[in-house]
Design a protein around this motif. Structure first.
Motif, PDB file in Angstrom:
ATOM      1  N   GLY A 140      -0.748   7.542   4.152  1.00 56.57           N
ATOM      2  CA  GLY A 140      -1.621   6.676   3.369  1.00 56.57           C
ATOM      3  C   GLY A 140      -2.734   6.068   4.200  1.00 56.57           C
ATOM      4  N   LYS A 141      -2.457   5.741   5.449  1.00 53.57           N
ATOM      5  CA  LYS A 141      -3.482   5.161   6.312  1.00 53.57           C
ATOM      6  C   LYS A 141      -4.654   6.126   6.479  1.00 53.57           C
ATOM      7  CE  LYS A 141      -4.374   3.189  10.881  1.00 53.57           C
ATOM      8  NZ  LYS A 141      -5.762   3.428  10.710  1.00 53.57           N
ATOM      9  N   TRP A 142      -4.357   7.400   6.671  1.00 52.57           N
ATOM     10  CA  TRP A 142      -5.423   8.390   6.821  1.00 52.57           C
ATOM     11  C   TRP A 142      -6.255   8.468   5.543  1.00 52.57           C
ATOM     12  CZ3 TRP A 142      -6.949  12.880   4.421  1.00 52.57           C
ATOM     13  CH2 TRP A 142      -7.914  13.634   5.088  1.00 52.57           C
ATOM     14  N   VAL A 143      -5.596   8.484   4.387  1.00 57.27           N
ATOM     15  CA  VAL A 143      -6.306   8.559   3.105  1.00 57.27           C
ATOM     16  C   VAL A 143      -7.213   7.336   2.947  1.00 57.27           C
ATOM     17  CG1 VAL A 143      -6.043   8.568   0.593  1.00 57.27           C
ATOM     18  CG2 VAL A 143      -4.515   9.965   2.013  1.00 57.27           C
ATOM     19  N   ARG A 144      -6.680   6.150   3.216  1.00 49.49           N
ATOM     20  CA  ARG A 144      -7.486   4.925   3.093  1.00 49.49           C
ATOM     21  C   ARG A 144      -8.664   4.936   4.065  1.00 49.49           C
ATOM     22  NH1 ARG A 144      -2.326   3.276   2.353  1.00 49.49           N
ATOM     23  NH2 ARG A 144      -2.038   2.599   4.507  1.00 49.49           N
ATOM     24  N   ASP A 145      -8.435   5.410   5.293  1.00 46.50           N
ATOM     25  CA  ASP A 145      -9.527   5.492   6.267  1.00 46.50           C
ATOM     26  C   ASP A 145     -10.619   6.443   5.793  1.00 46.50           C
ATOM     27  OD1 ASP A 145      -8.214   3.703   7.909  1.00 46.50           O
ATOM     28  OD2 ASP A 145      -7.513   5.232   9.336  1.00 46.50           O
ATOM     29  N   GLU A 146     -10.228   7.584   5.240  1.00 42.57           N
ATOM     30  CA  GLU A 146     -11.216   8.553   4.750  1.00 42.57           C
ATOM     31  C   GLU A 146     -11.985   7.997   3.550  1.00 42.57           C
ATOM     32  OE1 GLU A 146     -12.092  11.556   6.239  1.00 42.57           O
ATOM     33  OE2 GLU A 146     -10.845  10.660   7.800  1.00 42.57           O
ATOM     34  N   LEU A 147     -11.293   7.306   2.663  1.00 45.94           N
ATOM     35  CA  LEU A 147     -11.975   6.684   1.524  1.00 45.94           C
ATOM     36  C   LEU A 147     -12.949   5.612   2.000  1.00 45.94           C
ATOM     37  CD1 LEU A 147      -9.049   6.349  -1.025  1.00 45.94           C
ATOM     38  CD2 LEU A 147     -11.096   7.763  -1.284  1.00 45.94           C
ATOM     39  N   ARG A 148     -12.551   4.842   2.992  1.00 47.73           N
ATOM     40  CA  ARG A 148     -13.429   3.806   3.546  1.00 47.73           C
ATOM     41  C   ARG A 148     -14.668   4.443   4.170  1.00 47.73           C
ATOM     42  NH1 ARG A 148     -13.945   2.584   8.369  1.00 47.73           N
ATOM     43  NH2 ARG A 148     -11.916   3.339   9.034  1.00 47.73           N
ATOM     44  N   LYS A 149     -14.485   5.517   4.943  1.00 48.01           N
ATOM     45  CA  LYS A 149     -15.616   6.207   5.561  1.00 48.01           C
ATOM     46  C   LYS A 149     -16.581   6.719   4.496  1.00 48.01           C
ATOM     47  CE  LYS A 149     -12.967   8.053   9.406  1.00 48.01           C
ATOM     48  NZ  LYS A 149     -12.470   9.306   9.983  1.00 48.01           N
ATOM     49  N   ALA A 150     -16.036   7.275   3.428  1.00 48.29           N
ATOM     50  CA  ALA A 150     -16.865   7.823   2.356  1.00 48.29           C
ATOM     51  C   ALA A 150     -17.699   6.728   1.688  1.00 48.29           C
ATOM     52  CB  ALA A 150     -16.007   8.544   1.327  1.00 48.29           C
ATOM     53  N   THR A 151     -17.117   5.565   1.487  1.00 49.90           N
ATOM     54  CA  THR A 151     -17.867   4.485   0.827  1.00 49.90           C
ATOM     55  C   THR A 151     -18.869   3.848   1.783  1.00 49.90           C
ATOM     56  OG1 THR A 151     -16.117   2.885   1.311  1.00 49.90           O
ATOM     57  CG2 THR A 151     -16.059   3.959  -0.844  1.00 49.90           C
ATOM     58  N   GLU A 152     -18.581   3.838   3.081  1.00 51.56           N
ATOM     59  CA  GLU A 152     -19.528   3.314   4.059  1.00 51.56           C
ATOM     60  C   GLU A 152     -20.721   4.239   4.215  1.00 51.56           C
ATOM     61  OE1 GLU A 152     -17.365   2.722   7.667  1.00 51.56           O
ATOM     62  OE2 GLU A 152     -16.437   0.876   6.960  1.00 51.56           O
ATOM     63  N   TYR A 153     -20.508   5.524   4.064  1.00 52.34           N
ATOM     64  CA  TYR A 153     -21.566   6.527   4.231  1.00 52.34           C
ATOM     65  C   TYR A 153     -22.622   6.395   3.156  1.00 52.34           C
ATOM     66  CZ  TYR A 153     -23.871  10.995   4.888  1.00 52.34           C
ATOM     67  OH  TYR A 153     -24.790  11.968   5.113  1.00 52.34           O
ATOM     68  N   LYS A 154     -22.187   6.038   1.940  1.00 50.39           N
ATOM     69  CA  LYS A 154     -23.123   5.909   0.818  1.00 50.39           C
ATOM     70  C   LYS A 154     -24.060   4.790   1.132  1.00 50.39           C
ATOM     71  CE  LYS A 154     -20.091   7.585  -2.757  1.00 50.39           C
ATOM     72  NZ  LYS A 154     -19.400   7.272  -3.975  1.00 50.39           N
ATOM     73  N   GLU A 164       0.840  -1.187   0.000  1.00 54.97           N
ATOM     74  CA  GLU A 164       0.000   0.000   0.000  1.00 54.97           C
ATOM     75  C   GLU A 164       0.880   1.244   0.000  1.00 54.97           C
ATOM     76  OE1 GLU A 164      -2.260  -0.731   3.521  1.00 54.97           O
ATOM     77  OE2 GLU A 164      -3.871  -1.633   2.378  1.00 54.97           O
ATOM     78  N   GLN A 165       0.390   2.284  -0.622  1.00 54.91           N
ATOM     79  CA  GLN A 165       1.132   3.537  -0.677  1.00 54.91           C
ATOM     80  C   GLN A 165       1.208   4.126   0.728  1.00 54.91           C
ATOM     81  OE1 GLN A 165      -0.035   5.897  -3.972  1.00 54.91           O
ATOM     82  NE2 GLN A 165       1.011   7.724  -3.261  1.00 54.91           N
ATOM     83  N   GLN A 166       2.412   4.504   1.147  1.00 62.11           N
ATOM     84  CA  GLN A 166       2.632   5.010   2.499  1.00 62.11           C
ATOM     85  C   GLN A 166       2.243   6.478   2.661  1.00 62.11           C
ATOM     86  OE1 GLN A 166       3.687   3.053   5.216  1.00 62.11           O
ATOM     87  NE2 GLN A 166       3.085   1.534   3.692  1.00 62.11           N
ATOM     88  N   PHE A 167       2.474   7.271   1.619  1.00 61.06           N
ATOM     89  CA  PHE A 167       2.179   8.702   1.675  1.00 61.06           C
ATOM     90  C   PHE A 167       1.612   9.173   0.349  1.00 61.06           C
ATOM     91  CE2 PHE A 167       5.413   8.108   4.901  1.00 61.06           C
ATOM     92  CZ  PHE A 167       4.889   8.817   5.960  1.00 61.06           C
TER      93      PHE A 167
END
Length: 62
Positions: free
Chosen positions: A48-62, A3-6
């Protein structure tokens, strides 16, 4: 595959905000501490962890 680190600020703008915010607005969010970052070789990088967490939150919200 690793996974991309940054991510750069521009990458975060494109990935998370889909062009809805300017790069300047994303830098302001970084400066305010709303988006975590580290400075490396005169660049602001977002974990990268923050980005992945935010993307996950966005897809869960839908």
């Amino acid at each position: 595959m690793s996974e991309q680190q940054f991510y750069t600020v521009k990458q975060v703008k494109d990935l998370l905000f889909n062009g809805a915010l300017s790069i300047t607005s994303v830098y302001v969010m970084v400066r305010r501490g709303e988006i975590p970052s580290v400075k490396y070789l005169n660049k602001r990088l977002i974990p990268g962890k923050w980005v992945r967490d935010e993307l996950r939150k966005a897809t869960e919200y839908k």
